[in-house]
Write a protein that holds these residues in place. Structure first.
Motif, PDB file in Angstrom:
ATOM      1  N   VAL A  15       0.837  -1.204   0.000  1.00 12.16           N
ATOM      2  CA  VAL A  15       0.000   0.000   0.000  1.00 12.16           C
ATOM      3  C   VAL A  15       0.869   1.250   0.000  1.00 12.16           C
ATOM      4  N   ALA A  16       1.912   1.270   0.827  1.00 13.22           N
ATOM      5  CA  ALA A  16       2.798   2.438   0.867  1.00 13.22           C
ATOM      6  C   ALA A  16       3.475   2.651  -0.484  1.00 13.22           C
ATOM      7  N   TRP A  17       3.931   1.570  -1.092  1.00 14.44           N
ATOM      8  CA  TRP A  17       4.574   1.655  -2.404  1.00 14.44           C
ATOM      9  C   TRP A  17       3.603   2.202  -3.447  1.00 14.44           C
ATOM     10  N   TRP A  18       2.355   1.697  -3.432  1.00 16.42           N
ATOM     11  CA  TRP A  18       1.346   2.162  -4.377  1.00 16.42           C
ATOM     12  C   TRP A  18       1.044   3.640  -4.184  1.00 16.42           C
ATOM     13  N   LEU A  19       0.954   4.078  -2.940  1.00 12.83           N
ATOM     14  CA  LEU A  19       0.689   5.494  -2.665  1.00 12.83           C
ATOM     15  C   LEU A  19       1.847   6.370  -3.129  1.00 12.83           C
ATOM     16  N   LEU A  20       3.077   5.886  -2.940  1.00 16.17           N
ATOM     17  CA  LEU A  20       4.230   6.649  -3.409  1.00 16.17           C
ATOM     18  C   LEU A  20       4.265   6.722  -4.933  1.00 16.17           C
ATOM     19  N   ASP A  21       3.730   5.692  -5.574  1.00 18.15           N
ATOM     20  CA  ASP A  21       3.703   5.653  -7.040  1.00 18.15           C
ATOM     21  C   ASP A  21       2.551   6.474  -7.616  1.00 18.15           C
ATOM     22  N   HIS A  22       1.611   6.857  -6.764  1.00 21.69           N
ATOM     23  CA  HIS A  22       0.442   7.631  -7.202  1.00 21.69           C
ATOM     24  C   HIS A  22       0.305   8.869  -6.309  1.00 21.69           C
ATOM     25  N   PRO A  23       1.145   9.854  -6.507  1.00 18.48           N
ATOM     26  CA  PRO A  23       1.184  11.034  -5.617  1.00 18.48           C
ATOM     27  C   PRO A  23      -0.139  11.801  -5.553  1.00 18.48           C
ATOM     28  N   ARG A  24      -0.963  11.702  -6.595  1.00 18.58           N
ATOM     29  CA  ARG A  24      -2.220  12.455  -6.576  1.00 18.58           C
ATOM     30  C   ARG A  24      -3.181  11.930  -5.515  1.00 18.58           C
ATOM     31  N   ILE A  25      -3.005  10.671  -5.101  1.00 19.51           N
ATOM     32  CA  ILE A  25      -3.888  10.108  -4.069  1.00 19.51           C
ATOM     33  C   ILE A  25      -3.729  10.861  -2.758  1.00 19.51           C
ATOM     34  N   GLU A  26      -2.513  11.331  -2.489  1.00 15.31           N
ATOM     35  CA  GLU A  26      -2.234  12.006  -1.211  1.00 15.31           C
ATOM     36  C   GLU A  26      -3.146  13.207  -1.001  1.00 15.31           C
ATOM     37  N   SER A  27      -3.366  13.990  -2.057  1.00 16.24           N
ATOM     38  CA  SER A  27      -4.184  15.194  -1.924  1.00 16.24           C
ATOM     39  C   SER A  27      -5.645  14.867  -1.647  1.00 16.24           C
ATOM     40  N   SER A  28      -6.073  13.656  -1.984  1.00 10.68           N
ATOM     41  CA  SER A  28      -7.456  13.265  -1.689  1.00 10.68           C
ATOM     42  C   SER A  28      -7.619  12.763  -0.264  1.00 10.68           C
ATOM     43  N   LEU A  29      -6.504  12.464   0.382  1.00 10.95           N
ATOM     44  CA  LEU A  29      -6.552  11.963   1.756  1.00 10.95           C
ATOM     45  C   LEU A  29      -6.516  13.074   2.790  1.00 10.95           C
ATOM     46  N   SER A  75       3.917   6.652   3.794  1.00  8.86           N
ATOM     47  CA  SER A  75       4.105   7.180   2.440  1.00  8.86           C
ATOM     48  C   SER A  75       4.197   8.703   2.440  1.00  8.86           C
ATOM     49  N   ILE A  76       3.389   9.353   3.262  1.00  9.58           N
ATOM     50  CA  ILE A  76       3.428  10.815   3.337  1.00  9.58           C
ATOM     51  C   ILE A  76       4.767  11.289   3.893  1.00  9.58           C
ATOM     52  N   MET A  77       5.221  10.667   4.975  1.00  4.01           N
ATOM     53  CA  MET A  77       6.492  11.072   5.573  1.00  4.01           C
ATOM     54  C   MET A  77       7.657  10.822   4.618  1.00  4.01           C
ATOM     55  N   ILE A  78       7.651   9.686   3.938  1.00  6.95           N
ATOM     56  CA  ILE A  78       8.740   9.365   3.015  1.00  6.95           C
ATOM     57  C   ILE A  78       8.728  10.325   1.823  1.00  6.95           C
ATOM     58  N   ARG A  79       7.557  10.625   1.271  1.00  5.75           N
ATOM     59  CA  ARG A  79       7.466  11.506   0.111  1.00  5.75           C
ATOM     60  C   ARG A  79       8.024  12.898   0.421  1.00  5.75           C
ATOM     61  N   HIS A  80       7.831  13.330   1.670  1.00  8.03           N
ATOM     62  CA  HIS A  80       8.260  14.678   2.053  1.00  8.03           C
ATOM     63  C   HIS A  80       9.631  14.682   2.730  1.00  8.03           C
ATOM     64  N   GLY A  81      10.385  13.609   2.514  1.00  3.26           N
ATOM     65  CA  GLY A  81      11.759  13.574   2.990  1.00  3.26           C
ATOM     66  C   GLY A  81      11.911  13.380   4.483  1.00  3.26           C
ATOM     67  N   ARG A  82      10.876  12.851   5.146  1.00  3.16           N
ATOM     68  CA  ARG A  82      10.974  12.641   6.597  1.00  3.16           C
ATOM     69  C   ARG A  82      10.881  11.161   6.946  1.00  3.16           C
ATOM     70  N   GLY A  83      11.285  10.300   6.029  1.00  2.00           N
ATOM     71  CA  GLY A  83      11.249   8.863   6.291  1.00  2.00           C
ATOM     72  C   GLY A  83      12.113   8.468   7.466  1.00  2.00           C
ATOM     73  N   ASP A  84      13.283   9.144   7.618  1.00  2.00           N
ATOM     74  CA  ASP A  84      14.157   8.831   8.748  1.00  2.00           C
ATOM     75  C   ASP A  84      13.478   9.153  10.067  1.00  2.00           C
ATOM     76  N   LEU A  85      12.725  10.252  10.101  1.00  2.83           N
ATOM     77  CA  LEU A  85      11.999  10.615  11.322  1.00  2.83           C
ATOM     78  C   LEU A  85      10.899   9.594  11.599  1.00  2.83           C
ATOM     79  N   PHE A  86      10.188   9.181  10.567  1.00  2.00           N
ATOM     80  CA  PHE A  86       9.097   8.215  10.737  1.00  2.00           C
ATOM     81  C   PHE A  86       9.623   6.918  11.348  1.00  2.00           C
ATOM     82  N   PHE A  87      10.629   6.327  10.720  1.00  2.00           N
ATOM     83  CA  PHE A  87      11.144   5.050  11.209  1.00  2.00           C
ATOM     84  C   PHE A  87      11.871   5.216  12.547  1.00  2.00           C
TER      85      PHE A  87
END
Length: 330
Positions: free
Chosen positions: A116-130, A197-209
């Motif tokens: 799911v995270a991979w799919w969301l990262l591959d479809h950035p437009r989904i983020e704005s609907s969430l 997916s949101i944290m990783i897309r915005h460059g905060r994956g290190d903070l998330f994990f």
């Protein structure tokens, strides 16, 4: 045998045993009396089982005998011994016996999360609907990190512990219906994937994990265990095997209750880590290292103590003498 007549003839004895078993303190004469009355009631139970089995009456007398036995023989030392037995044998053996259920749930959940995270990262437009751009910005820059430090550590630990145990208890309690467990599991997994997916897309994956791994490894494992145990309970009545459905549900239900009690302790450990370690000033590698060490210790606990206890015959059920169908008789 006329069951009604038999009940009327011995009701006074049962009521006397019930009264004695509920007393806080027993005199010497009463201690002797409770043992004698226990033996007589155990004989009554044996007669009823063999001559005129009545499910409700058998259950009542079995529970009465169990309580009387604990009252007559139970001591503080016995209580601590039972607690030690639960921690070192019953609980880990139950986890080991049902390991393929919760390990399968864990594996499927991890695969679904990544997918799911991979799919969301591959479809950035989904983020704005969430969520709106402002909500996403607050989550990335403030809310996700602030969640772990916005309350006092002790109250936050208690809140997390309560919420997580409530979720785990629901998974086990609703397990007999099957679908609600799958729904809760998928719902939580998708939520984690969305935030990741949101944290990783915005460059905060290190903070998330760095924030979720210290406590999340053990916390999520407890959720997977609860879901696996709940689904095992569901399967016990769908496919009981050589056992009757009532017997299968009884055995798996008692084990499930034991696992739920054990998860109280595991989730307490997870809650303490989430409140005191996750938001601490320790470097990320140290916080994550603590989480991994605790997680590894849990697996060592299950696959050493649990395996030893299981191979020795422990199954996570109550002792045979405490089961309703095996109450001792005179």
């Amino acid at each position: 045998m006329d069951l009604d007549a038999y009940v009327n003839a011995h009701r006074a004895t049962w009521e006397r045993l019930d009264e004695l078993s509920r007393r806080r303190g027993l005199s010497g004469a009463e201690a002797d009396e409770i043992i004698d009355t226990y033996q007589r009631v155990a004989t009554h139970l044996s007669v009823i089982r063999s001559a005129a089995p009545d499910a409700s009456l058998v259950a009542y007398l079995s529970a009465l005998l169990a309580r009387a036995r604990s009252r007559a023989a139970g001591t503080k030392g016995d209580t601590w011994a039972e607690m030690a037995r639960f921690v070192t044998q019953s609980f880990p053996a139950a986890l080991y016996r049902m390991r393929w259920w919760w390990l399968s749930v864990m594996g499927a959940s991890m695969v679904l999360t990544v997918a799911v995270a991979w799919w969301l990262l591959d479809h950035p437009r989904i983020e704005s609907s969430l969520a709106s751009a402002d909500e996403i910005e607050r989550l990335v820059n403030n809310d996700f990190e602030g969640y772990y430090s916005q309350h006092a550590a002790t109250s936050f630990a208690a809140q997390v512990w309560t919420n997580n145990f409530w979720l785990a208890a629901l998974c086990i309690a609703l397990g007999i219906f099957g679908f609600p467990v799958v729904f809760m599991l998928v719902f939580n997994v998708i939520n984690i994937a969305i935030v990741a997916s949101i944290m990783i897309r915005h460059g905060r994956g290190d903070l998330f994990f760095g924030l979720i791994l210290p406590h999340g490894l053990l916390e999520l494992t407890c959720l997977f265990i609860a879901a696996g145990v709940g689904l095992r309970l569901f399967w016990a009545w769908v496919a009981p095997g050589a056992r009757s459905r009532a017997t299968a549900l009884g055995e798996e239900g008692r084990s499930a209750i034991g696992v739920a009690l054990g998860l109280v302790g595991l989730l307490l450990i997870s809650g303490v880590i989430e409140a005191f370690v996750t938001p601490s000033g320790l470097p990320t590698w140290a916080r994550v290292g603590i989480g991994i060490a605790v997680w590894a210790a849990f697996f060592a606990y299950v696959f050493t103590l649990g395996r030893w206890a299981y191979n020795a015959g422990e199954r996570g059920d109550v002792s045979e003498a405490d089961r309703g169908f095996a109450a001792p008789v005179a």
